[in-house]
Design a protein around this motif. Structure first.
Motif, PDB file in Angstrom:
ATOM      1  N   ARG A  60      13.804  19.469  -7.330  1.00 55.32           N
ATOM      2  CA  ARG A  60      12.849  18.530  -6.722  1.00 55.32           C
ATOM      3  C   ARG A  60      13.540  17.712  -5.650  1.00 55.32           C
ATOM      4  O   ARG A  60      14.705  17.344  -5.763  1.00 55.32           O
ATOM      5  CB  ARG A  60      12.299  17.592  -7.800  1.00 55.32           C
ATOM      6  N   GLU A  61      12.787  17.389  -4.607  1.00 54.80           N
ATOM      7  CA  GLU A  61      13.252  16.438  -3.615  1.00 54.80           C
ATOM      8  C   GLU A  61      12.074  15.582  -3.170  1.00 54.80           C
ATOM      9  O   GLU A  61      10.915  15.989  -3.267  1.00 54.80           O
ATOM     10  CB  GLU A  61      13.863  17.153  -2.399  1.00 54.80           C
ATOM     11  N   GLY A  62      12.365  14.365  -2.718  1.00 56.96           N
ATOM     12  CA  GLY A  62      11.309  13.487  -2.233  1.00 56.96           C
ATOM     13  C   GLY A  62      10.783  12.519  -3.268  1.00 56.96           C
ATOM     14  O   GLY A  62       9.712  11.940  -3.085  1.00 56.96           O
ATOM     15  N   LEU A  63      11.535  12.322  -4.358  1.00 54.51           N
ATOM     16  CA  LEU A  63      11.080  11.418  -5.419  1.00 54.51           C
ATOM     17  C   LEU A  63      10.821  10.015  -4.883  1.00 54.51           C
ATOM     18  O   LEU A  63       9.937   9.302  -5.381  1.00 54.51           O
ATOM     19  CB  LEU A  63      12.119  11.371  -6.543  1.00 54.51           C
ATOM     20  N   GLU A  64      11.575   9.618  -3.859  1.00 55.21           N
ATOM     21  CA  GLU A  64      11.427   8.277  -3.303  1.00 55.21           C
ATOM     22  C   GLU A  64      10.065   8.055  -2.638  1.00 55.21           C
ATOM     23  O   GLU A  64       9.678   6.919  -2.349  1.00 55.21           O
ATOM     24  CB  GLU A  64      12.536   8.009  -2.276  1.00 55.21           C
ATOM     25  N   ASN A  65       9.316   9.129  -2.431  1.00 59.63           N
ATOM     26  CA  ASN A  65       8.005   9.010  -1.789  1.00 59.63           C
ATOM     27  C   ASN A  65       6.878   8.689  -2.768  1.00 59.63           C
ATOM     28  O   ASN A  65       5.724   8.551  -2.361  1.00 59.63           O
ATOM     29  CB  ASN A  65       7.671  10.308  -1.044  1.00 59.63           C
ATOM     30  N   ILE A  66       7.205   8.568  -4.046  1.00 62.35           N
ATOM     31  CA  ILE A  66       6.191   8.251  -5.065  1.00 62.35           C
ATOM     32  C   ILE A  66       6.297   6.788  -5.458  1.00 62.35           C
ATOM     33  O   ILE A  66       7.373   6.307  -5.816  1.00 62.35           O
ATOM     34  CB  ILE A  66       6.375   9.133  -6.317  1.00 62.35           C
ATOM     35  N   ASP A  67       5.179   6.098  -5.393  1.00 61.49           N
ATOM     36  CA  ASP A  67       5.077   4.739  -5.916  1.00 61.49           C
ATOM     37  C   ASP A  67       4.232   4.806  -7.189  1.00 61.49           C
ATOM     38  O   ASP A  67       3.010   4.967  -7.105  1.00 61.49           O
ATOM     39  CB  ASP A  67       4.423   3.808  -4.895  1.00 61.49           C
ATOM     40  N   PRO A  68       4.854   4.705  -8.361  1.00 56.22           N
ATOM     41  CA  PRO A  68       4.102   4.857  -9.611  1.00 56.22           C
ATOM     42  C   PRO A  68       2.971   3.854  -9.769  1.00 56.22           C
ATOM     43  O   PRO A  68       2.011   4.115 -10.504  1.00 56.22           O
ATOM     44  CB  PRO A  68       5.170   4.643 -10.694  1.00 56.22           C
ATOM     45  N   ASP A  69       3.071   2.725  -9.095  1.00 55.97           N
ATOM     46  CA  ASP A  69       2.072   1.670  -9.245  1.00 55.97           C
ATOM     47  C   ASP A  69       0.919   1.794  -8.260  1.00 55.97           C
ATOM     48  O   ASP A  69      -0.009   0.981  -8.297  1.00 55.97           O
ATOM     49  CB  ASP A  69       2.733   0.296  -9.081  1.00 55.97           C
ATOM     50  N   THR A  70       0.969   2.779  -7.369  1.00 60.45           N
ATOM     51  CA  THR A  70      -0.104   2.984  -6.394  1.00 60.45           C
ATOM     52  C   THR A  70      -0.829   4.285  -6.694  1.00 60.45           C
ATOM     53  O   THR A  70      -0.271   5.374  -6.474  1.00 60.45           O
ATOM     54  CB  THR A  70       0.455   3.029  -4.962  1.00 60.45           C
ATOM     55  N   PRO A  71      -2.039   4.225  -7.212  1.00 64.14           N
ATOM     56  CA  PRO A  71      -2.786   5.449  -7.517  1.00 64.14           C
ATOM     57  C   PRO A  71      -2.903   6.325  -6.275  1.00 64.14           C
ATOM     58  O   PRO A  71      -3.233   5.840  -5.186  1.00 64.14           O
ATOM     59  CB  PRO A  71      -4.160   4.926  -7.964  1.00 64.14           C
ATOM     60  N   SER A  72      -2.627   7.591  -6.436  1.00 61.37           N
ATOM     61  CA  SER A  72      -2.578   8.500  -5.294  1.00 61.37           C
ATOM     62  C   SER A  72      -3.188   9.851  -5.646  1.00 61.37           C
ATOM     63  O   SER A  72      -3.402  10.170  -6.816  1.00 61.37           O
ATOM     64  CB  SER A  72      -1.118   8.710  -4.844  1.00 61.37           C
ATOM     65  N   ILE A  73      -3.456  10.623  -4.602  1.00 59.59           N
ATOM     66  CA  ILE A  73      -3.909  12.002  -4.772  1.00 59.59           C
ATOM     67  C   ILE A  73      -2.785  12.914  -4.295  1.00 59.59           C
ATOM     68  O   ILE A  73      -2.413  12.894  -3.119  1.00 59.59           O
ATOM     69  CB  ILE A  73      -5.189  12.280  -3.966  1.00 59.59           C
ATOM     70  N   PHE A  74      -2.220  13.693  -5.209  1.00 61.53           N
ATOM     71  CA  PHE A  74      -1.200  14.671  -4.857  1.00 61.53           C
ATOM     72  C   PHE A  74      -1.911  15.973  -4.501  1.00 61.53           C
ATOM     73  O   PHE A  74      -2.698  16.484  -5.297  1.00 61.53           O
ATOM     74  CB  PHE A  74      -0.247  14.907  -6.027  1.00 61.53           C
ATOM     75  N   VAL A  75      -1.635  16.494  -3.309  1.00 61.58           N
ATOM     76  CA  VAL A  75      -2.258  17.755  -2.890  1.00 61.58           C
ATOM     77  C   VAL A  75      -1.155  18.798  -2.728  1.00 61.58           C
ATOM     78  O   VAL A  75      -0.176  18.591  -2.026  1.00 61.58           O
ATOM     79  CB  VAL A  75      -3.081  17.594  -1.597  1.00 61.58           C
ATOM     80  N   CYS A  76      -1.321  19.926  -3.408  1.00 61.34           N
ATOM     81  CA  CYS A  76      -0.246  20.912  -3.534  1.00 61.34           C
ATOM     82  C   CYS A  76      -0.760  22.314  -3.217  1.00 61.34           C
ATOM     83  O   CYS A  76      -1.912  22.638  -3.524  1.00 61.34           O
ATOM     84  CB  CYS A  76       0.290  20.856  -4.962  1.00 61.34           C
ATOM     85  N   ILE A 206       8.277  16.737  -2.306  1.00 61.97           N
ATOM     86  CA  ILE A 206       7.262  15.692  -2.291  1.00 61.97           C
ATOM     87  C   ILE A 206       7.357  14.961  -0.953  1.00 61.97           C
ATOM     88  O   ILE A 206       8.398  14.398  -0.616  1.00 61.97           O
ATOM     89  CB  ILE A 206       7.483  14.705  -3.454  1.00 61.97           C
ATOM     90  N   GLY A 207       6.283  15.008  -0.186  1.00 62.62           N
ATOM     91  CA  GLY A 207       6.288  14.413   1.145  1.00 62.62           C
ATOM     92  C   GLY A 207       5.895  12.942   1.139  1.00 62.62           C
ATOM     93  O   GLY A 207       5.528  12.374   0.109  1.00 62.62           O
ATOM     94  N   GLU A 208       5.971  12.341   2.305  1.00 69.94           N
ATOM     95  CA  GLU A 208       5.593  10.941   2.462  1.00 69.94           C
ATOM     96  C   GLU A 208       4.085  10.788   2.318  1.00 69.94           C
ATOM     97  O   GLU A 208       3.305  11.605   2.804  1.00 69.94           O
ATOM     98  CB  GLU A 208       6.031  10.412   3.820  1.00 69.94           C
ATOM     99  N   ALA A 209       3.694   9.712   1.653  1.00 69.93           N
ATOM    100  CA  ALA A 209       2.268   9.427   1.492  1.00 69.93           C
ATOM    101  C   ALA A 209       1.671   8.959   2.820  1.00 69.93           C
ATOM    102  O   ALA A 209       2.355   8.338   3.633  1.00 69.93           O
ATOM    103  CB  ALA A 209       2.073   8.356   0.420  1.00 69.93           C
TER     104      ALA A 209
END
Length: 241
Positions: A60-76, A206-209
């Protein structure tokens, strides 16, 4: 030799899938521990053992692009059955799914999805599909992260198909962050139509939101195309490495 090994291993894969699904149903239905189910059973219990048994490593790479406290839609992108365990193991938030209605009839998987109150979408009925999108939006507003595969089905040749509008309608109406996720390698290890998986590595990027408000001039279709462009770019980066 690999096929012989898998013939011996696969019964344990199916057994572990059943045990994990049963554990999730018990936690959700009897103990009402849905959040524990979503955080523990898929990513900590089920997926790591499956990949270990099959001799597959997931990076995995890009973990820093996830904010656990901000609800998001992951598109894969979606090229293999292995995409789902890879995502639930390597994306460290409680993921909610929008699943096609047909999965409801699938033993264990369908039971688990129903028990954990995931969202089914009827792709053959536009009105019901939009109602499902509204349910997903409500879950996100309540602080839930949602994982979607906007191609709608697995790509048979590994190329990333056009992204459907549903996830992006939700994102635009609620200005919900969209996080692009690219999976590389899963299609080569277990492509659609194949039963026996090869050994190998799966790369999850994992890309930037980005929010729809970052591109106020974009339509829903434009947002879908932008997310797809980012997923393709990350996927191509891995193919060049």
């Amino acid at each position: 030799m690999r096929i012989v090994a898998l013939i011996l291993i696969y019964p344990f894969v199916f057994l572990w899938t059943f045990i994990s699904g049963l554990t999730g149903m018990i936690l959700s239905i009897i103990f009402r521990a849905r959040e524990l189910t979503l955080s523990f059973v898929p990513g900590k219990m089920w997926a790591p053992v499956i990949f270990w048994l099959m001799g597959i490593k997931v990076k995995r790479e890009g973990l820093e692009n996830i904010d656990p406290d901000t609800p998001s839609i992951f598109v894969c992108n979606h090229g293999s059955f292995l995409d789902i365990p890879a995502c639930v193991m390597k994306i460290p938030v409680n993921l909610n799914f929008i699943a096609k209605k047909e999965l409801k009839k699938t033993p264990v998987v369908g039971w688990y999805i129903t028990a954990t109150d995931q969202i089914y979408i009827d792709r053959k009925n536009k009105d019901r599909a939009m109602e499902s999108m509204a349910q997903a939006a409500e879950k996100i507003k309540q602080g839930k992260h949602v994982l979607t595969y906007p191609e709608g089905t697995r790509s048979k040749d590994g190329s990333i198909k056009m992204f459907r509008r549903g996830s992006f309608i939700i994102a635009k109406e609620g200005n919900i962050p969209i996080i692009p996720v690219a999976i590389s390698g899963a299609n080569a290890i277990l492509p659609p139509g194949s039963f026996f998986a090869k050994r190998g590595n799966i790369e999850l990027s994992i890309g930037e939101a980005f929010r729809p408000s970052d591109f106020p001039e974009m339509s829903v279709e434009d947002l879908a195309n932008e997310a797809r462009r980012r997923v393709i770019a990350m996927s191509n980066d891995h193919q060049e490495d």
